[in-house]
Design an enzyme around this catalytic site. Sequence first.
Site, PDB file in Angstrom:
ATOM      1  N   GLU B  48       0.868  -1.186   0.000  1.00 21.11           N
ATOM      2  CA  GLU B  48       0.000   0.000   0.000  1.00 21.11           C
ATOM      3  C   GLU B  48       0.898   1.227   0.000  1.00 21.11           C
ATOM      4  OE1 GLU B  48      -2.817  -0.022   3.245  1.00 21.11           O
ATOM      5  OE2 GLU B  48      -3.190  -2.159   2.954  1.00 21.11           O
ATOM      6  N   ASP B  59      -4.350  10.262  10.511  1.00 21.39           N
ATOM      7  CA  ASP B  59      -3.027   9.707  10.810  1.00 21.39           C
ATOM      8  C   ASP B  59      -2.403  10.273  12.061  1.00 21.39           C
ATOM      9  OD1 ASP B  59      -2.362   7.799   8.677  1.00 21.39           O
ATOM     10  OD2 ASP B  59      -2.799   9.511   7.384  1.00 21.39           O
TER      11      ASP B  59
END
Lengths: 396, 260
Positions: B48, B59
Site C-alpha cells: 500500500e 493519521d
Amino acid sequence: MKFSVDNRGYYGDFGGAYVPEMLHPNVEELRTRYLEILNDEGFREEFYGLLHDYVGRPTPLFFASRLSDHYKTRIYLKREDLCHTGAHKINNTIGQILLARRLGKMKIIAETGAGQHGVATATVCALMGMECTVYMGQLDMERQRPNVERMRILGATVVPALSGNMTLKDATNEALRHWINRPTDTHYIIGSVVGPHPYPDMVARFQSVISEEIQKQLMQKEGNPYPDTVIACVGGGSNAAGAFYHFLEDEHVQLIGVEAAGKGVDSGHSAATTVLGKPGVIHGSKTLLMQTADGQVVEPYSISAGLDYPGIGPLHAHLFQTGRVSFQHATDDEAMEAGLELSRMEGIIPAIESAHALATLKKNQFDPDDVVVVSLSGRGDKDLETYIGWKPKNDE
Amino acid sequence: MGAERLTELFGQNPSGLLSVFYTAGFPQLDDTVQIGRQLGAAGADLIEIGIPFSDPIADGPVIQDSNKVALSNGMTVPKLLDQVRELRNTVSIPVILMGYLNPVLQYGFDRFCKDASDAGVDGLILPDLPLDEYESQYRETVDRYKLALIFLVSPTTAEERIRRIDGLTTGFIYAVAANSTTGARQAFSEEQVQYFQRLKNMKLKHPFLIGFGISDHPSFTTACQYGAGAIVGSAFIGMLKNSGDKLQGIEEFVKSLKPA
C-alpha cells in the site's frame, strides 16, 4: 428554500460529510439528532434564556450617525462585540454545549485560531462544569498569549498543535484526530460553519439569532425588517452566516461578504478564498479551498488571525457560486484604517476581523436613504497590540 | 489487470497475509520504487503506497511526519504514478494506492483512475470518500478502469453498515483495529479481540485485513487468527526513518513479522 442545506447535507455542489469511517458514527449521530434537539421546546427555552441572561442578548443595533454622515448613507452596527467574551462566537458554543449534554457527552474539545472560539468554548464549559480541551496552533499560541491565559483561567486545557504550520487548520486537524481517538464520550464544538454535515447548518442556525434580532430591531427603528444591505466579514463564515441567514431568501436584500486579502490578493499572502480557491475537500466538507495544483492545502495569511483559514463554509461557497452574496475583500491596511476610523468616529474599537467588513463601506455606492447593516462581530481588545504596532502606510 | 491480482490473491481463502503501507517519496523522493521492490522480495503479500497530503486527519504523528517530509521532497501525484509504473516492471504482488480524496480530485478522478490503472495499480483506499458519493458519482469510473476500491470498517461501525460496506468494497475490507488515528500501540485489548471475533462471525463476503496498531510479530499473529492478514504502516515507516541500511532493514522487518 434555495439556500438551505438539502437532505444529503449539500448546499448545491458543496458540503457533504467527507470523514473517515472512524468518525462516521459521531457525525451520523449528530446528523440524525440535531434538528429534533434544536427544535425541542425545552432546548429553545434554555438556549434563548442563556443568550439573554448570560451572553447579554439581544445585542444592540446601533445607528452610527457620524459614520453615516461620512459615507452619506444610513449605517447600523450590529453589536456582536458586546456579547459576553467579546464576539459572536459564544452564540454557537452555548448552543452546542446544550446539544452535547442532550447527547450525553460530558467532554468537550474545540479548535481555535485567534483564541476567540477557544475562549467562548472554555467559558461555556466552565458554566456547565464540563471538561474542556482546546487545540491551538503553537504559532497562534505565541501570537495570542492573552487568550491562551484566558482559556486556562477558565479551567480549559490548551494543547498546542505542532503539526503542519501550527495554525488554525492544524489545530482543526488535531481536534479531529482527538475526536477519532475519543468517539463516545466527547463532543467536538466546531467554531465556524465548516466541517462535515451537519456542522455548517447547525452552526448557522445557532448564529442566525443575529439576523433574527436585526429584523426585529429594524422593524422598530425603521418600520421595515429588511435592510438594503448587510455586510459581514468571512473567514470560515459564521458571523456572516448568522447575519445573512434570515435575508437569504429575500433577494432584494444585498449581501456582502468580505474576505481578508492580506497583503493583496495576488501577493501570495492572502486569505481571499473565493478568489484564490478551487473546489476541494477539507475538514470533512467539499468547499472552496486554497490549494496547490497538486491538491495540497495552502497556508493562508491575514493580519487577522480569525480570518486566516484556507477554506470557507460550504454555504458560502454556494452563495458565491450562485451570486447571491457579493464577495469582496479588504487588505490588512484597509482593515486597519477602517478599524481606526470607527474607533475615532464612533468610540468603538472593533476586532480586526470586523474591521474588514467596515473597510468595504468606501468601496460601495449607497444611496443616502439606504439602510446598511454591518455585522460588528467582535471587539478589538484582543487586537490592541496589533493596533499599537500598526503604522499607516503614508507614515512610513 | 487491476483488481484481478487482488481477486486472485483473495480468491483462495488466504491467511497470514502481510500488507505493508509506506508513504511515497519518503524518506527520499526516489525511494518509492526501491522500497516496494524490496518488500516484494522479502515476502510481503500486498503493497500500500500512501499519497502524501498536507492535512492527513486520520493519521498519527509518524505518518503525518512522513507526509510532510515527502511533500518537502517534492512528491506529487504525477511523480507517484511514474514510480508505480517503474515498480510494476519488477513487482507482481498487488499494489494499492491509499490517500485522502483532495489530491485525487485535483488530479481529476477519472484521469487518476485511468492513469493509476495504466501504471499497474490494483486498488485504491480513499478513507474520506463517503459511501453515498462513491455509489452515486465514482463507482462507475472505478469499475471502468478495473480498479478495486477498498473500504474501512471500525469498532464503532454498526452491523448493518458493515454489511453495506461488504457489498461495496472490492478485494477486501480494511478493518481498523481501534477507534484511533494510525500508529503503533500496546497489545490488543480484550474489547478489540471481541470486535475481530464479531467480524469473523459475520461471515462476510469479503475477507478482512486488520490494520492500525500492528507493529510486531505478536500483534500480527493475533490479527491473523481473525482476519486474512494484517496491515502494517507506522511501525514500518518508523523503521525506514531510523534504519541505517534500508534494504536490510526492510528484509528484517518483514521476516520478523512473518517468519518464512
